[in-house]
Structures are given as C-alpha cells and as structure tokens.
Design a protein around this motif. Sequence first.
Motif, PDB file in Angstrom:
ATOM      1  N   UNK A 110      42.308  32.807  30.918  1.00 42.06           N
ATOM      2  CA  UNK A 110      41.486  31.750  31.497  1.00 42.06           C
ATOM      3  C   UNK A 110      40.012  31.975  31.188  1.00 42.06           C
ATOM      4  N   UNK A 115      38.825  35.220  29.337  1.00 42.69           N
ATOM      5  CA  UNK A 115      39.106  36.569  29.818  1.00 42.69           C
ATOM      6  C   UNK A 115      40.308  37.117  29.052  1.00 42.69           C
ATOM      7  N   UNK A 134      30.370  36.278  38.078  1.00 39.70           N
ATOM      8  CA  UNK A 134      31.394  35.329  37.670  1.00 39.70           C
ATOM      9  C   UNK A 134      31.525  34.259  38.736  1.00 39.70           C
ATOM     10  N   UNK A 135      31.529  33.025  38.293  1.00 39.63           N
ATOM     11  CA  UNK A 135      31.627  31.926  39.241  1.00 39.63           C
ATOM     12  C   UNK A 135      32.987  31.962  39.932  1.00 39.63           C
ATOM     13  N   UNK A 136      32.986  31.738  41.228  1.00 41.44           N
ATOM     14  CA  UNK A 136      34.210  31.865  42.004  1.00 41.44           C
ATOM     15  C   UNK A 136      34.158  33.115  42.859  1.00 41.44           C
ATOM     16  N   UNK A 137      33.193  33.975  42.591  1.00 42.91           N
ATOM     17  CA  UNK A 137      33.023  35.160  43.423  1.00 42.91           C
ATOM     18  C   UNK A 137      33.553  36.392  42.750  1.00 42.91           C
ATOM     19  N   UNK A 138      32.730  37.056  42.017  1.00 51.95           N
ATOM     20  CA  UNK A 138      33.187  38.272  41.376  1.00 51.95           C
ATOM     21  C   UNK A 138      32.146  38.759  40.412  1.00 51.95           C
ATOM     22  N   UNK A 185      35.738  45.236  33.039  1.00 49.92           N
ATOM     23  CA  UNK A 185      36.312  45.254  34.380  1.00 49.92           C
ATOM     24  C   UNK A 185      35.953  43.969  35.077  1.00 49.92           C
ATOM     25  N   UNK A 186      36.934  43.321  35.652  1.00 44.41           N
ATOM     26  CA  UNK A 186      36.652  42.124  36.437  1.00 44.41           C
ATOM     27  C   UNK A 186      36.923  42.469  37.899  1.00 44.41           C
ATOM     28  N   UNK A 187      35.856  42.562  38.655  1.00 41.60           N
ATOM     29  CA  UNK A 187      35.967  42.913  40.070  1.00 41.60           C
ATOM     30  C   UNK A 187      35.949  41.657  40.901  1.00 41.60           C
ATOM     31  N   UNK A 188      37.001  41.437  41.666  1.00 37.56           N
ATOM     32  CA  UNK A 188      37.023  40.241  42.488  1.00 37.56           C
ATOM     33  C   UNK A 188      36.517  40.519  43.887  1.00 37.56           C
ATOM     34  N   UNK A 189      36.638  41.754  44.296  1.00 41.45           N
ATOM     35  CA  UNK A 189      36.144  42.088  45.626  1.00 41.45           C
ATOM     36  C   UNK A 189      35.878  43.576  45.625  1.00 41.45           C
ATOM     37  N   UNK A 207      44.256  36.501  38.915  1.00 39.28           N
ATOM     38  CA  UNK A 207      42.796  36.469  38.868  1.00 39.28           C
ATOM     39  C   UNK A 207      42.302  35.044  38.645  1.00 39.28           C
ATOM     40  N   UNK A 208      42.996  34.334  37.777  1.00 40.03           N
ATOM     41  CA  UNK A 208      42.598  32.971  37.484  1.00 40.03           C
ATOM     42  C   UNK A 208      42.688  32.103  38.740  1.00 40.03           C
ATOM     43  N   UNK A 226      42.632  33.165  41.924  1.00 44.71           N
ATOM     44  CA  UNK A 226      41.685  33.612  42.953  1.00 44.71           C
ATOM     45  C   UNK A 226      40.267  33.118  42.642  1.00 44.71           C
ATOM     46  N   UNK A 227      39.878  33.209  41.362  1.00 45.02           N
ATOM     47  CA  UNK A 227      38.544  32.730  40.989  1.00 45.02           C
ATOM     48  C   UNK A 227      38.466  31.209  41.066  1.00 45.02           C
ATOM     49  N   UNK A 228      39.513  30.578  40.514  1.00 49.77           N
ATOM     50  CA  UNK A 228      39.509  29.121  40.447  1.00 49.77           C
ATOM     51  C   UNK A 228      39.445  28.474  41.824  1.00 49.77           C
ATOM     52  N   UNK A 242      38.367  29.990  44.534  1.00 48.65           N
ATOM     53  CA  UNK A 242      37.364  30.717  45.334  1.00 48.65           C
ATOM     54  C   UNK A 242      37.985  31.420  46.541  1.00 48.65           C
ATOM     55  N   UNK A 262      38.133  34.755  46.822  1.00 48.10           N
ATOM     56  CA  UNK A 262      37.727  36.159  46.803  1.00 48.10           C
ATOM     57  C   UNK A 262      37.607  36.767  48.205  1.00 48.10           C
ATOM     58  N   UNK A 307      42.740  40.145  48.896  1.00 49.38           N
ATOM     59  CA  UNK A 307      42.394  41.259  48.017  1.00 49.38           C
ATOM     60  C   UNK A 307      43.430  41.382  46.913  1.00 49.38           C
ATOM     61  N   UNK A 343      39.911  53.554  39.961  1.00 49.25           N
ATOM     62  CA  UNK A 343      38.825  53.483  40.947  1.00 49.25           C
ATOM     63  C   UNK A 343      38.906  54.672  41.881  1.00 49.25           C
TER      64      UNK A 343
END
Lengths: 282, 616
Positions: free
Chosen positions: A165, A210, A256-260, A274-278, B49-50, B52-54, B56, B58, B62, B149
Amino acid sequence: MNPDIVRDILDKHSQEGNGLISILEDIQARFSYLPEEALKMVAEAKNIPLVDIYGVATFYKAFSLVPRGKHLICACLGTACHVREGPIIVKEFESQLGIKAGETTPDKEFTLETVACLGACALGPIVVVDGHYFSNVGQTEVRGIIEKAAEGFETADLEQDYHIFPVEASCPKCNHSLMDPSRIIDDYPSIRVTASFGRNHGWLTISSMYGSYKVFSEYEIPKETVVHFFCPHCHAELKGATNCVLCGAPMIPMIVSGGGMIQICSRKGCKNHMLDLSGVNL
Amino acid sequence: MENLRSIEEFKRLQAILLEHVDTDIPTIIINAGTCGQASGANEIIRAAKSRILGKRLVDKVNLRITGCHGFCQMEPSLLIEPSRTFYPNVKPKDVERIIDAVLHNEIVENLLYKDPSSGDRIEKQEDIPFFKKQARIILGLNENVDPIRIYNYIENNGYSSLCKILEKGDPTWVVEQVKTSELRGRGGAGFPTGFKWELLAKQQNGESKYIVCNADEGDPGAYMDRSVLEGNPHSIIEGMIIGGYASGATDGIIYIRNEYPLAIKHLIIALNQARDLGFLGENILGSDFSFDIQIVKGAGAFVCGEETALMRSVEGKVGEPRQRPPFPIEKGIYGKPTVINNVETWANIPVIIDQGGAEYAKTGTDGNSGTKIFSLVGKIKNTGLVEVPMGMTINEIVYDIGGGPVGKAKIKAVQTGGPSGGCIPADKFDLPIDYDSLAKVGSIMGSGGMIVLDDNTCMVDLARYFMNFLKDESCGKCFTCRMGTQRMHEILDDISKGIGTLDQIDLLEELALAVKDTTMCGLGQTASNPVLSTLRYFRDEYVEHIQNKRCPAGVCEELIQYYINEECTACGLCKKACPEDAITGEKKVRHVIDTTKCIKCGACKSVCKFDAVETR
C-alpha cells in the motif's frame, strides 16, 4: 573479478579481527563463488598457505569454487522434507532445469542445490529461491516457481500483492507534506526530499509504496554512501535519534499520515526500514 | 538510545516503559518467523498495517510482530490480546474483518480454529488441544516480544535477571542457582550446566575465557533453536551475560549456522541494541563486570555442532574434531578455557535466575528438571514446536498434542535425536521423555527433533537417508567413520533396491558396532544409531526387502509399482500429468497405469485429488 573489492573485504575484516571463514563468506556473497585470484589474495594477506584455504573452501558446503547462476534454488532434504516426498521435488527441478543438484544451467541462470535442513520442517517440502521461501511444494508447482524466479520477486510482489500500500509522508519538523504528485513512481506520487552527499546537493524521490525500494535522485549516489536528507520546505535536516541496526548509518524519520512514523536507513543500498504504528518513541 | 550506567537507570527506564504500555486497547499479534513468512505472514502484516493507517486506528489497536509461536501448521496465524483469541491460517482478505471485530470486542466465529475431531470452533489459544498440555516457559515468551525491539523485551521483565545478579554481586550465587535448578544441557548430551560453569570459574589458565552459544542447529528435522533465536534473541544474550558473570568469562561467541538468515539478522540487531543500552561492553550497568558477544557464522558443516569441531571452525579452520582431553573447559578456543552451551540452555538461564533454582527444579522430574522444546514433525496432524515438562510420555506428545496420525495411516514410530538418534517404536510410547529413558531404548534426547513415522515410511529408506547424510558430513578424520558410513550406505542402498542379501544384515550390524567403538567424536560414535535402532525394532522390514523384494511402506522406488485404486473418478488429471503417456482410461472408467512404461516419477500421485494413486 575486481581486486579492489577483495581488498576492501580484507580491510574490513582485519579491522574487526574476524577469521578466515567470515572473509570467504563475504567474498562468496559478492561474487557468488570463490574466485581463485581472490583466494590467492587472501592467502597472501592473511599469511595462510593457499592449500589450507583450499581445505576450508572445500570442507564447508556453503562455499563454491565455480561460478553459480543468477538464481539460486535451494531444495530442502531434511528428515521432515524427506519423509514428505522432498526427493521427488528435487527430481522434478532436475528434470525441468536439465541439470543435477549441485550444478548450474549452461546459460548461468539457475543453480540447483540441496540442503540438509532449513528449519521450517512443519511446512515441508521447502524450497528457497533467492531468499524467498516456498512451503508445502507439490510436484506440479515446480514449473511456476522456476518461472517466478526468472521474473524476479520484487516486481512480481508489487504486481500481485494488492496489500502493498502507498503511504503519505510528511516532514517531522514542519509537518509539510513530502508527496510529489509530479513525479510518479509505482503509479503513485513519490516522496520527495533533498539529498546531500559530498559536494552534491539535489532532489531525491522515493516510491511511496510500502515494500517497494525504488529510489531516483538528481545525482547518482555511490553504493554504501550515507546520505543527508533535508525537508524541501523548511530545509531542516531529517535526522532521528536512532541509527540503523544493520549498518549503523542514521535512520531518517518521516511522519506517516494515519498516525505513525516511518524510518528508513540513510545508507545507499541498505534496505532497512521500520514502520512504527504506535509505541513509545523514547 | 541512551547508555545505562547504573542499575537505578535501568530500573527507571523499565518503569517508564511499563507506564507507557497501553493495556486498555487490544493488541493484534502476528507471528512472522521464517516459517510464518514462508506461509505468507508478510502479506498479513501489510494488510494489517494498511488497514490501521487507512482507517486511522493507531490509537485504538496495537500491532505486534513476533517470532514463531510454534503451531507452524496453522500459520500464518493471529493472536489477539487480552482475549487470547486465536485465528489460524489467516488470509490477507480476512484481516479487515478480524481488525473490525477486535475493535468491537467481537470474534469472527467462522475464522476460529476448528477442532478436527469434534468439529467445534475453539476461541482461545489455551483451549486448543495443541497448546493445552504444553508448558511454554521459553516458547511462550515469543508471543510477548517483538524481537527487533529491545524495549519490548525490557517491558517483559527482560534484563531483570542480569540486574538481579549484579545487585547480588556474587558469581558463586549464580552458579549455585544453576546447579540447584538441575538444568541439563539442551543440546542433547544432558551434562549438568551448573557443574560446567563451576569448572570454568575455577580455571586459572590465562586472563580470558570464552563462553559459546552453539546455534549450529544441524539436525535435519529440528528447528526449535531457530525459533528462539529469531523470536527472542535477547533471552539468549541475557543468558550468556549471566553465564559470563558466573564463570568469569570476558568473551562470548554465538556460533550460528548460515542457513538461518532471519535469526542472524535478529541477533545482529539485538546485539547492537544491547550494546547501545549498556548491557554489553565495558562496565556493564556501571559495575566492574565487562563482557561482549560476537557472532561467528558457520558455513554449512553438520560436524561443526560437535564442540571441538565448532572451536576449530571459530578459529577459521577446517571443522575437524579433535581428541578429548584436553576438554574445552581447560583448552578451548585459541587454547583458552571455553564453555559451550546450546541455544535452549542459554534461554533457560534468565528464567532460572528470575524464579530461583529451587523453584525451577519443581518442573519436570527428578534429575530431569524444566521443560524441553521438541519439533514435532513428519507424519502427524499438528506439526510444530511443542514445549513440554520433562517426563511427559511420548503418547501424550504424539496423540494429545500432536493430534495423532494424518488420514488413515497408522503411526509406527518416532525418530528422536536426528542422525545421531534412533527410532522408538509405537509400543514404547508410554515412555517418559527424559535423557535417561530415551538412552535406555537405544535413542537419545538429542537437541529435540521428533519426527513421526507412519506405515507409509520405510525404515530401510530412513536408515539409508541418515547414512547418506552422515557419509557426506563425516569430516573424514577417522577411517572407520569415513569408510564405515560409506559402506553402510552402500549396503542399505542395495537392500532398498532389492539386491541385498541376508548376510548383509549381519555385516551391517558388525560394521555399525565397529564404527561406534573406533571413532573419536560424537558424530562417529553415534553414526550407527539409525541403523542399529531400526534393525532392533524393524528387522522384519529389512528381511521383507531382501527375501520378498517388497517394500511394505511403498517407498523404495525399485521395489514398488504405481497403480490406481477404486477411488478413481476418471477425472483425467493423472493422464495429463504423466510425462510418459503410461496412463490410459476412458471417461467415467477407472484409469490404469501401464507399468512397463511407468518411470515412477510420482507425478500422477501428486496431482490426484482422491488418493486414488497408490504404491505397492
């Protein structure tokens, strides 16, 4: 064979104090086999008799003294794959490619190898092609695997996996969008930044898909170069607190738009990202 | 990341991290070890991921990407926390629905695990028979941490054991705990780890001592070490630092096989992070203890799992074993005192220090404490990694956890210990799994491979397979191993081709005993086990191959013929697949294979959807 490459590898390892096997592994990774000239250089630099190096190079299965094909097909013959008809899969590859295991096709496209165990035993028979794993391989799938390998995986992935995406990136300093609709990569607007290395200072565009690694730049960036990234709007340097865990170069953060937050390695050729979402950004 | 210079600083960081853990919102866990990725986990990750971002999301959900959880058959799978809902064999298109359900605190009923025997849907991971009887002390941690991590590991009590021993400040206390825990080497030989460390601590030879993690998991059919290396590399690193502290070692080496690229990547990342935070290097957490670890990659040689061969390989030489004594503990890598432990052993160390040795010893049986991870593979319904307390019976593992045989076949044996191990026939399945009981029946614990064999597995073929492997992997130093494995392979090959004689069985036995008695290293001394144990329990199969020229399991190519049974629906697939045009048959008429044309390639069998192609 370019002797400078071997010299670089030797330098790197003498600094890190690594042994012969690591050196040979790097040479093999670079040339796909161990050229005789390279082994002679290693012998001289490390003051080890060539015959001993030959001993090591022939003892370990990972090393090859003859050039290998562009694509490496590795079929697992561990016990679990063996009892799940792995040998039949190997035979099928042999007959499709017209070579025996351990050989390379005359056009230097494919090398077929068998391996004792790849450690994915629950999914046998396993075949790994250029680092891509195929599980529960059936005899009828062999042809398709060879075709996919010839095509190349990165392009195939982008076309077939509709879950790849696009992301929309913005500057972490001024929050201005970094998207450039005038430059399309992979059918989507690219991410545009200013790149600086040595005396060169110019634009650089990255695919916003991505999972795609396509990058274009005003000046050609030599491999391994660490590049400084700047926001084309606020001109601040994009620099995070962390370094790449694989190569040590600074990681470049973008919102990144959408929160990340996405971070990409600033070294040309290193694909770490690395794509960090939270999570905590300490 | 900021370097931590004292135990207080570590505790402060841990407290901050724990404060930030948001337990109010659900977590979606995707396991993406090598096996997960091979079955498509990467597409699942991208789909999640797509979404969750799409949308919003976040702040509402988790996402945690982890290593392997063990139920490899069901991969790619999702685990939802805190509900513990388990979704097996997830397709990318299912991800949206699952995420939406998670947000509304619902479950997607028809995507849940379906119990094959009752047909019931089971929601929670713990209620699934595969997981129910396991004691997942080590493997269970894989679910909790994203291996790349380090903060994730620290949130889960990681590096607390290291902190604990630094606070105690007494290396002998650490050795005592490991001794009390009765932990035995998980690489297979079962030597008590605590005693090994005590011996190393007493070595006075020179200033430096080495601690090695043997991650050269060469046993074909065993992959539990890979799973721990990929899924929880910090547990191994922490274990090694503790080992270094206890025994006075200054240098750590992880010797890992080249065939595990993801494990190597995760280890490199983990080591860099541990060094950045100050768990490795000079004056760890401000103490006067210094220790560092480097990775040495193997280059594909089974014998390098043997400790003396491993040491030579680390030194950059040909990996030939050498005579012991001197033992590595006195003269190891570069002549320095060296302790070598297996991956799983190291992963147990932080647990022992955390719980205390006495508490740890309560799991398992007397003299065989703790748990052991097995890779349950081969002809069994639920394949994957299982972690069970020592002393569980083979029956429980194979039938309760493994779910029994696939289809109509009957399980006839399990093979443990890889090429050095042996077969245990089904009538001995009430045997408790521990180092001593397995040795009594002619097998070994080994590093944990457990390959299930059913009546479609030919024991002669299996012995031939192992001997073929061993003849290739024999380093060639001892004559009897070099030639003995070759000769044994030739005899087994003859028998499997139907040209063997009964005298050859006696010769095989004689050879096997000679190789066992006259070789130097572990590889040679155990090389005969696959032959001896199959002869011991399945001699009749050997005799059948020789006298009646018949392979009862229908495996040995020269002795079998393909035929089509009454299940045939005349669909014509096999006819199309046959490269020799050996199959004939009209529409709606059962097809027939012309055995004079058949080249036994197996193409017909692999395309048949009705199990109508058989061998006999």
